[in-house]
Scaffold this active site. Structure first.
Site, PDB file in Angstrom:
ATOM      1  N   ARG A 104       0.877  -1.180   0.000  1.00 17.32           N
ATOM      2  CA  ARG A 104       0.000   0.000   0.000  1.00 17.32           C
ATOM      3  C   ARG A 104       0.905   1.218   0.000  1.00 17.32           C
ATOM      4  O   ARG A 104       1.708   1.406   0.927  1.00 17.32           O
ATOM      5  CB  ARG A 104      -0.916   0.000   1.228  1.00 17.32           C
ATOM      6  CG  ARG A 104      -1.632   1.334   1.412  1.00 17.32           C
ATOM      7  CD  ARG A 104      -2.724   1.307   2.435  1.00 17.32           C
ATOM      8  NE  ARG A 104      -3.875   0.601   1.921  1.00 17.32           N
ATOM      9  CZ  ARG A 104      -5.101   0.686   2.427  1.00 17.32           C
ATOM     10  NH1 ARG A 104      -5.317   1.448   3.486  1.00 17.32           N
ATOM     11  NH2 ARG A 104      -6.105   0.017   1.905  1.00 17.32           N
ATOM     12  N   HIS A 131      -7.440   0.690  -6.368  1.00 17.67           N
ATOM     13  CA  HIS A 131      -7.642  -0.135  -5.162  1.00 17.67           C
ATOM     14  C   HIS A 131      -8.356  -1.428  -5.591  1.00 17.67           C
ATOM     15  O   HIS A 131      -9.504  -1.673  -5.225  1.00 17.67           O
ATOM     16  CB  HIS A 131      -8.471   0.640  -4.135  1.00 17.67           C
ATOM     17  CG  HIS A 131      -8.448   0.053  -2.755  1.00 17.67           C
ATOM     18  ND1 HIS A 131      -7.659  -1.030  -2.398  1.00 17.67           N
ATOM     19  CD2 HIS A 131      -9.131   0.392  -1.626  1.00 17.67           C
ATOM     20  CE1 HIS A 131      -7.859  -1.315  -1.123  1.00 17.67           C
ATOM     21  NE2 HIS A 131      -8.748  -0.480  -0.629  1.00 17.67           N
ATOM     22  N   GLN A 134     -10.249  -3.962  -3.121  1.00 14.42           N
ATOM     23  CA  GLN A 134     -11.569  -3.546  -2.639  1.00 14.42           C
ATOM     24  C   GLN A 134     -12.651  -3.951  -3.640  1.00 14.42           C
ATOM     25  O   GLN A 134     -13.758  -4.326  -3.252  1.00 14.42           O
ATOM     26  CB  GLN A 134     -11.596  -2.034  -2.421  1.00 14.42           C
ATOM     27  CG  GLN A 134     -12.895  -1.528  -1.845  1.00 14.42           C
ATOM     28  CD  GLN A 134     -13.116  -1.980  -0.402  1.00 14.42           C
ATOM     29  OE1 GLN A 134     -12.251  -1.836   0.435  1.00 14.42           O
ATOM     30  NE2 GLN A 134     -14.282  -2.545  -0.118  1.00 14.42           N
ATOM     31  N   ASP A 219     -17.168   7.212  -1.512  1.00 15.65           N
ATOM     32  CA  ASP A 219     -15.912   7.111  -0.763  1.00 15.65           C
ATOM     33  C   ASP A 219     -15.659   8.485  -0.143  1.00 15.65           C
ATOM     34  O   ASP A 219     -16.354   9.465  -0.464  1.00 15.65           O
ATOM     35  CB  ASP A 219     -14.786   6.710  -1.743  1.00 15.65           C
ATOM     36  CG  ASP A 219     -13.465   6.383  -1.055  1.00 15.65           C
ATOM     37  OD1 ASP A 219     -13.435   6.260   0.192  1.00 15.65           O
ATOM     38  OD2 ASP A 219     -12.451   6.255  -1.773  1.00 15.65           O
ATOM     39  N   CYS A 259     -16.228   1.695   0.831  1.00 16.63           N
ATOM     40  CA  CYS A 259     -15.074   0.853   1.192  1.00 16.63           C
ATOM     41  C   CYS A 259     -14.669   1.027   2.647  1.00 16.63           C
ATOM     42  O   CYS A 259     -13.989   0.167   3.200  1.00 16.63           O
ATOM     43  CB  CYS A 259     -13.909   1.138   0.257  1.00 16.63           C
ATOM     44  SG  CYS A 259     -13.259   2.817   0.355  1.00 16.63           S
ATOM     45  N   ARG A 287     -13.467  -8.503   2.387  1.00 19.87           N
ATOM     46  CA  ARG A 287     -12.043  -8.268   2.085  1.00 19.87           C
ATOM     47  C   ARG A 287     -11.236  -9.510   2.444  1.00 19.87           C
ATOM     48  O   ARG A 287     -10.317  -9.902   1.728  1.00 19.87           O
ATOM     49  CB  ARG A 287     -11.520  -7.058   2.884  1.00 19.87           C
ATOM     50  CG  ARG A 287     -12.129  -5.716   2.505  1.00 19.87           C
ATOM     51  CD  ARG A 287     -11.756  -5.271   1.110  1.00 19.87           C
ATOM     52  NE  ARG A 287     -10.302  -5.199   0.924  1.00 19.87           N
ATOM     53  CZ  ARG A 287      -9.531  -4.187   1.329  1.00 19.87           C
ATOM     54  NH1 ARG A 287     -10.059  -3.140   1.930  1.00 19.87           N
ATOM     55  NH2 ARG A 287      -8.216  -4.200   1.116  1.00 19.87           N
TER      56      ARG A 287
HETATM   57  N1   CP Z   1     -11.191  -0.075   2.621  1.00 19.01           N
HETATM   58  C1   CP Z   1      -9.901  -0.124   3.031  1.00 19.01           C
HETATM   59  O1   CP Z   1      -8.969  -0.379   2.252  1.00 19.01           O
HETATM   60  O2   CP Z   1      -9.755   0.064   4.377  1.00 19.01           O
HETATM   61  P1   CP Z   1      -8.380   0.291   5.162  1.00 19.01           P
HETATM   62  O3   CP Z   1      -7.816   1.603   4.718  1.00 19.01           O
HETATM   63  O4   CP Z   1      -8.779   0.267   6.598  1.00 19.01           O
HETATM   64  O5   CP Z   1      -7.426  -0.833   4.820  1.00 19.01           O
HETATM   65  N1  NVA Z   2      -9.880   6.719  -1.410  1.00 19.43           N
HETATM   66  C1  NVA Z   2      -9.482   6.317  -0.069  1.00 19.43           C
HETATM   67  C2  NVA Z   2      -9.730   4.846   0.107  1.00 19.43           C
HETATM   68  C3  NVA Z   2      -9.381   4.320   1.487  1.00 19.43           C
HETATM   69  C4  NVA Z   2      -9.572   2.855   1.618  1.00 19.43           C
HETATM   70  C5  NVA Z   2      -8.038   6.684   0.167  1.00 19.43           C
HETATM   71  O1  NVA Z   2      -7.213   6.481  -0.745  1.00 19.43           O
HETATM   72  O2  NVA Z   2      -7.716   7.176   1.241  1.00 19.43           O
END
Ligand code: CP
Ligand code: NVA
Length: 306
Positions: A104, A131, A134, A219, A259, A287
Site C-alpha cells: 500500500r 484499489h 476492494q 468514498d 469501502c 475483504r
Molecule cells: N477499505 C480499506 O482499504 O480500508 P483500510 O484503509 O482500513 O485498509
Molecule cells: N480513497 C481512499 C480509500 C481508502 C480505503 C483513500 O485512498 O484514502
C-alpha cells in the site's frame, strides 16, 4: 509462464476474476463453518504499508494465518524503504525471502517498479490510482446479495479517486454500466476514463447517477495524502452526499457500498451505513475472503509456473 501480479483488475481476465469471486464465496462458507484449511503452511506474506490501514492489514494478516502461513508487517517508517533504499533493491531482497508481497503506497509506479524486480507475486493493496482488492470484495458482496453484476447499473458518487478508477476498470471487466457524478474539477483523470467510454458515463449530478442504479457507491471526499484539502473539498462536494433521499432515485432493490472508513455528515448521511440498502459490513468482511481467494490464485499460479 510469466509471474502473475495483481496491480490492477486487468492483471486477471474476466474468467479468472469470476473464479476468484466464486472461490471467495466458498472460502467464506468454509470459514463460517470453522473448517481448518491450511494449504500454505510455512508460506510468508510481506505487507508493506506506506499509508494507514485497518481492513487491509487485518484481512491479509488473518487470511495468511488461516491458510497456515504467516505475514510480516513492514511499515516504511521502520524499514530502510523509509530511509531511501531504492524500491528495486528492496524488491529483490524482500521477494527472495517471501512467497507473496502486498504493498500500500502513494504513486502507482512504486508497485509497478516493485513488481518488475520481484521474484514473487505482488498485490496492490491501494495506490493513489487504484484499489483493486476492494473491488474483489465489492463484487463478491453484490453477487452474494443480488447475483451477477453483468448488465447492471452502478452509480459512483463523489471523488474521481483510486476507488473510482478501479470501478471504471471493473465496469469493463464485469460488464456493467457505470455512471459517475463528481464535482467539477474532481472527475476521474482522462487517462483512466478514455479507454472505457463504452461502459462509463459522466453525469452532472448525484441524482442523475443514482437514477435507476442497482448499486450506489461512494468514498471519502479527501483520500489519504489529501488531508490538507479537506476544507476546500467539503465545500466542493456539498451536493454529493449519499443519503436516504438520494437512494429514492435508485431501483427499489438498490444496494449501497462504501469501502470505509466513512465520514458521517460528509460523503454519507448520519444513518446511511445502517440504511436498508447498505451492505457495508458484509463488504468489509469480504475483504478477508476475496483476498484469501486472490492469494490462493496467485500462489498456485506461481507454483504452476515454476
Ligand atoms: N477499505 C480499506 O482499504 O480500508 P483500510 O484503509 O482500513 O485498509
Ligand atoms: N480513497 C481512499 C480509500 C481508502 C480505503 C483513500 O485512498 O484514502
Amino acid at each position: 509462464m510469466a509471474l502473475r501480479h495483481f496491480l490492477t483488475l486487468a492483471d486477471l481476465n474476466t474468467d479468472e476474476l469470476n473464479q476468484v469471486i466464486q472461490r471467495a464465496l466458498e472460502l467464506k462458507k468454509m470459514q463460517h463453518q470453522h473448517q481448518v484449511y491450511q494449504p500454505f503452511v510455512g508460506k510468508v506474506m510481506g505487507m508493506i504499508f506506506e499509508k494507514s490501514s485497518t481492513r487491509t492489514r487485518v484481512s491479509f494478516e488473518a487470511g495468511m494465518t488461516q491458510f497456515g502461513g504467516s505475514a510480516i508487517f513492514l511499515s516504511s517508517r521502520d524499514t530502510q524503504l523509509g530511509r531511501g533504499e531504492p524500491i528495486e533493491d528492496s524488491a529483490r531482497v524482500i521477494s527472495s525471502m517471501l512467497d507473496i508481497v502486498m504493498i500500500r503506497t502513494f504513486g502507482h509506479e512504486i508497485v509497478e517498479r516493485f513488481a518488475e524486480n520481484s521474484s514473487v507475486p505482488v498485490i496492490n493493496a491501494l495506490t493513489d490510482d487504484h484499489h483493486p482488492c476492494q473491488l474483489l470484495a465489492d463484487i463478491q458482496t453484490f453477487v452474494e446479495h443480488r447475483g451477477s453484476i453483468k448488465g447492471k447499473t452502478v452509480a459512483w458518487i463523489g471523488d474521481g479517486n483510486n476507488m473510482c478508477n478501479s470501478y471504471i476498470e471493473a465496469a469493463h471487466m464485469w460488464g456493467f454500466k457505470l455512471k459517475i457524478a463528481s464535482p467539477k474539477g474532481y472527475e476521474p483523470k482522462e487517462k483512466f476514463l478514455a479507454p472505457f467510454s463504452h461502459c462509463v458515463e459522466l453525469v452532472d449530478s448525484a441524482e442523475a447517477a443514482a437514477t435507476q442504479a442497482d448499486l450506489i457507491v461512494t468514498d471519502v471526499w479527501a483520500s489519504m495524502g489529501q488531508e490538507e484539502e479537506q476544507k476546500i473539498r467539503e465545500k466542493a462536494f456539498a451536493d454529493y452526499q449519499v443519503n436516504e433521499k438520494l437512494v429514492e432515485f435508485a431501483n427499489p432493490d438498490c444496494l449501497f457500498m462504501h469501502c470505509l472508513p466513512a465520514h458521517r455528515g460528509e460523503e454519507i448521511s448520519e444513518n446511511m451505513l445502517t440504511h436498508k440498502s447498505s451492505v457495508v459490513w458484509d463488504e468489509a468482511e469480504n475483504r478477508l475472503h476475496a483476498q484469501k481467494a486472490l492469494v490462493e490464485f496467485l500462489i498456485n499460479e506461481n507454483l504452476k509456473a515454476n
